[in-house]
Design an enzyme around this catalytic site. Sequence first.
Site, PDB file in Angstrom:
ATOM      1  N   CYS A   1      17.252-136.805  63.070  1.00 44.92           N
ATOM      2  CA  CYS A   1      16.223-135.810  63.374  1.00 44.92           C
ATOM      3  C   CYS A   1      16.665-134.766  64.392  1.00 44.92           C
ATOM      4  O   CYS A   1      15.942-133.800  64.634  1.00 44.92           O
ATOM      5  CB  CYS A   1      14.940-136.506  63.824  1.00 44.92           C
ATOM      6  SG  CYS A   1      14.241-137.591  62.552  1.00 44.92           S
TER       7      CYS A   1
ATOM      8  N   HIS B   1      10.915-131.762  67.680  1.00 43.74           N
ATOM      9  CA  HIS B   1      10.912-132.542  66.451  1.00 43.74           C
ATOM     10  C   HIS B   1       9.515-133.115  66.252  1.00 43.74           C
ATOM     11  O   HIS B   1       8.926-133.680  67.168  1.00 43.74           O
ATOM     12  CB  HIS B   1      11.955-133.652  66.539  1.00 43.74           C
ATOM     13  CG  HIS B   1      11.815-134.696  65.487  1.00 43.74           C
ATOM     14  ND1 HIS B   1      11.679-134.392  64.149  1.00 43.74           N
ATOM     15  CD2 HIS B   1      11.766-136.059  65.574  1.00 43.74           C
ATOM     16  CE1 HIS B   1      11.566-135.520  63.459  1.00 43.74           C
ATOM     17  NE2 HIS B   1      11.610-136.533  64.299  1.00 43.74           N
TER      18      HIS B   1
ATOM     19  N   ASN C   1       6.345-136.304  59.650  1.00 45.45           N
ATOM     20  CA  ASN C   1       7.693-136.225  60.187  1.00 45.45           C
ATOM     21  C   ASN C   1       8.643-135.938  59.027  1.00 45.45           C
ATOM     22  O   ASN C   1       8.858-136.796  58.168  1.00 45.45           O
ATOM     23  CB  ASN C   1       8.041-137.554  60.872  1.00 45.45           C
ATOM     24  CG  ASN C   1       9.437-137.588  61.462  1.00 45.45           C
ATOM     25  OD1 ASN C   1      10.296-136.793  61.112  1.00 45.45           O
ATOM     26  ND2 ASN C   1       9.674-138.555  62.341  1.00 45.45           N
TER      27      ASN C   1
END
Length: 352
Positions: free
Chosen positions: A121, A262, A292
């Site tokens: 990520c 993120h 996500n």
Amino acid sequence: MTNGPRETGSPIAVLATGSYLPEQVIGNDEVASATGVTDEWIVRKTGIRERRRAAPHEATSDLAAHAGRRALEQAGIRPHDLSYIVVATSTPDQPQPATAAVVQHLLGAAGAAAFDVNSVCSGFVCGLTVTERLLRAEPGDVHGLVIGADIYSRILDHSDRKTAILFGDGAGAAVLGPSPSGRGLLGTSLLTRGDQHELIGVPAGGSRRPASARTLEEGAHHFRMDGRGVRAFVQENLPAAVAELLARTGLPAGSVDHFVPHQANAVMIGEVWPALGLDNAALHLELARYGNTGAASIAITLDEIHRRGLLAEDDVVLLSGFGGGMSVGSTLLNWAPTAHAAAPRVLAAAAR
């Protein structure tokens, strides 16, 4: 598109952005029924209400190419004018070749060197850093395309409430090139804590545990995460990394206008937010709609706020990724796009 000669080492900026979200919307009710929780529980624990799922015919390279085209279109740059294509992903089309090579082919960018980065990520920030440094080393009117793209729906155990409630599929992109205004990327901080690498991962399918009947039976090809360990890692490492980057660039925390993290979990980000000291910054979160999206999440959010007109020229923007490895990556930049953002029709067209 910039023109004319350029001195080697002059500033490199984000010139344009793009993104792509698959059409299928997966609401919390569907995820909740498979994981034994409720919509209310998911919202309370994560802030997520829905996420996107790639169609059966779509691979990571397809999502990445869609996002890349939209960024190039906004920048007014032709694919064959690209020098580099960097794809950040931890869900590649296949172990090899690099997903970026497929994206190069799909875009028709025959002259570009293309490769993947996998910092999970944090990958989009790593991709920006690598591309910016490659471009700074070259004279002339050179451009790079950085894409974050992931399809986590293909590696999830959809009955695991620790992971299945969080993730969605998508891609986001940025075109980098010489800054006509002299503004651009100001600095980057990259950190890896390999001693904590077991907090996030897919145990099987690589050289340590090749695919076998046993690994399939064990479900070892599914994504796994120690949620409490990840939360502790972020709380310990993200504030220090941001403070170090600000100190190194000589910017006070109060000068940051926008923070794009993120999009992991809204509750976790809310917990760490006060420790960052970014009192004057707008915190941008889009995970309620998209979940996500791994390496794509920062790029998708950046494209969203750019196309809404929320970023003004010379604004100071801080991008921060964190995830598997364990890794943290942050980039500071002065916002200096060459093209004004269109209305958010690109996202709307892909999202509806």
